[in-house]
Design a protein around this motif. Sequence first.
Motif, mmCIF file in Angstrom:
data_model
loop_
_atom_site.group_PDB
_atom_site.id
_atom_site.type_symbol
_atom_site.label_atom_id
_atom_site.label_comp_id
_atom_site.label_asym_id
_atom_site.label_seq_id
_atom_site.Cartn_x
_atom_site.Cartn_y
_atom_site.Cartn_z
ATOM 1 N N THR A 137 49.722 49.431 26.806
ATOM 2 C CA THR A 137 50.055 50.280 25.666
ATOM 3 C C THR A 137 49.328 51.620 25.789
ATOM 4 O O THR A 137 48.287 51.704 26.421
ATOM 5 C CB THR A 137 49.647 49.579 24.346
ATOM 6 N N LEU A 154 49.303 42.326 25.358
ATOM 7 C CA LEU A 154 50.211 43.453 25.092
ATOM 8 C C LEU A 154 49.496 44.801 25.208
ATOM 9 O O LEU A 154 50.082 45.792 25.645
ATOM 10 C CB LEU A 154 50.830 43.306 23.704
ATOM 11 N N LEU A 198 47.488 36.994 22.583
ATOM 12 C CA LEU A 198 48.763 37.694 22.773
ATOM 13 C C LEU A 198 48.578 39.207 22.632
ATOM 14 O O LEU A 198 49.088 39.993 23.441
ATOM 15 C CB LEU A 198 49.791 37.185 21.755
ATOM 16 N N VAL A 228 50.354 44.980 33.799
ATOM 17 C CA VAL A 228 50.855 43.737 33.210
ATOM 18 C C VAL A 228 50.191 42.528 33.863
ATOM 19 O O VAL A 228 49.798 41.563 33.184
ATOM 20 C CB VAL A 228 52.384 43.639 33.344
#
Length: 559
Positions: free
Chosen positions: A505, A501, A497, A185
């Motif tokens: 993932t 993300l 964005l 992250v």
Amino acid sequence: MNNLNGFLSVIDGYIGGSDWFVYLLLGTGLFFTLYLKFPQFRYLKHALRIVRGKFDREGDVGDTSHFQALTTALSGTVGTGNIAGVALAIHLGGPAALFWMLVTAMLGMTTKFVEVTLSHKYREKTDDGTMAGGPMYYMKNRLNLKWLAVIFAVATVFSSFGTGSLPQVNSISNSMFTTFGINKVLTGAVLALLLGFVIIGGIKRIAKVTSRLVPLMAFIYLTGALAVILYNYENIVPSFIAIFRDVLTGTAAVGGFLGAGFSFAFNRGVNRGLFSNEAGQGSAPIAHAAARAHEPVSEGLVALLEPFIDTIIICMLTGLVILSSGVWTEKIDNRFQNADMQILASQYDDGQQEDREDLHDFLLGRKDLPLFSGDLEVIGGVIQDEVTVLHARSVAEHVTVLSGEMLYSGTVTVQNGTPVNQGPVAFQGKSLIHSAPLTTFAFTKSWLGNRGSYIVAIGLLLFAFSTAISWSYYGDRAVTFLFGSKAVFYYRVVYVLGFFLASFTDTTIIWTFSGITIALMTIPNLIGILLLRKEMKSEVKSFWQEYAVRFPGEKVPVD
């Protein structure tokens, strides 16, 4: 996530993963190679001269130089395809997949020459004064097929995520976590901020950044690759033999690798080759449309160099690193990804010939084996049921089940071989690995030892980040075509964005989505350039006539 990956895999099987798509891609490259009489060989030295500015003329219209256009396009292609994509192709198809990647690149040199030339000819100047081009403009302005242009532009927007954003940051975050233990992250957040800063400046800032990043990242990566290959020098010749020996037969089982058939090696090699150099996808023409050039063919010749640099040189070196180090057949301690797992309802031993053959046929879809469904009983991290855990197309060994970092006791619900609703429970053990982690591990097999992994981490960071930068430009040109310049800001926000993300993932889902978006761009572009084959030949002829007049003492190719 598993249901989503399964759904995407079905779609990919009908387009990007299908045989007809492979034949369309290679067939188009082969057709133009013969139709234009092997331009990738005859025009190569002239392409190098044009990059250096030999054919430039005062007053040429455009936003970037030939070299900047080349490095921008290269930064869009030299990315995870060269590090993670090559490793994935070998993991799925064996050494023979590398051969088909090279064939794709050789034919792709001609395809890219054609698509860039035609797209550059029909580029336009936008409301904000910048140049905009790409296949959607020749589809609209020359073929009068605006509906096809819209399909391509929409596919380009999706592919900017599927090719340029999602797999790039996903590979970076995985590599940074594996090598340095940096939280995924955090990696995504920092890089997303940097990405936003760069792409807000548009093509001129992008060109300046990529023209500096590309030479630096290539030098770092190639130095590390040569160190591994030379360290394992005794395996260089066997590696080349494996690449060519298995081309028509597929690769037999060896080590933890359970083998691959011809069709799988062929399909995955071509598919990953396209992901690596993007020849035929229609992305590079968007970058080259910004170049200062009065003659479209001159920019097409510059683009001809891209597959050569990207796939024939860089991908080949990556492939030799993986093959010569031997890591592609070695089971490594790792934490399993759910989408890469299958749990069989019986025990199989890959050390037994009969079991190996059954597993080989199962992975190739030739034979069904019973999948486990129900609750797995786990005590102290050890599975109590008589099952076989497959991970990354190999039989996993020493499997333990964890809850966080603690050994798990309880049950894990499994449906048709896949764990579901397992919450914080994770599986780990020894299995084959693929994508960026496989290349990272291969780079440790040299004099540098574990420090070799730093080269992949840094190289991947530079490669993948520059690819994300370039693809943001491709996407914003497509958005400009569809909605006008005012919509670009909103696209960039969503792009950044999505970039963030994707850093945390599931990797397998990312790559499956990538294969779909590549195909959706490529198909209309290949149809378009085939329809304009006669115009392409005419453009080439007029270019060499002008070239001969400007440089009367220089020998030019005779068609």
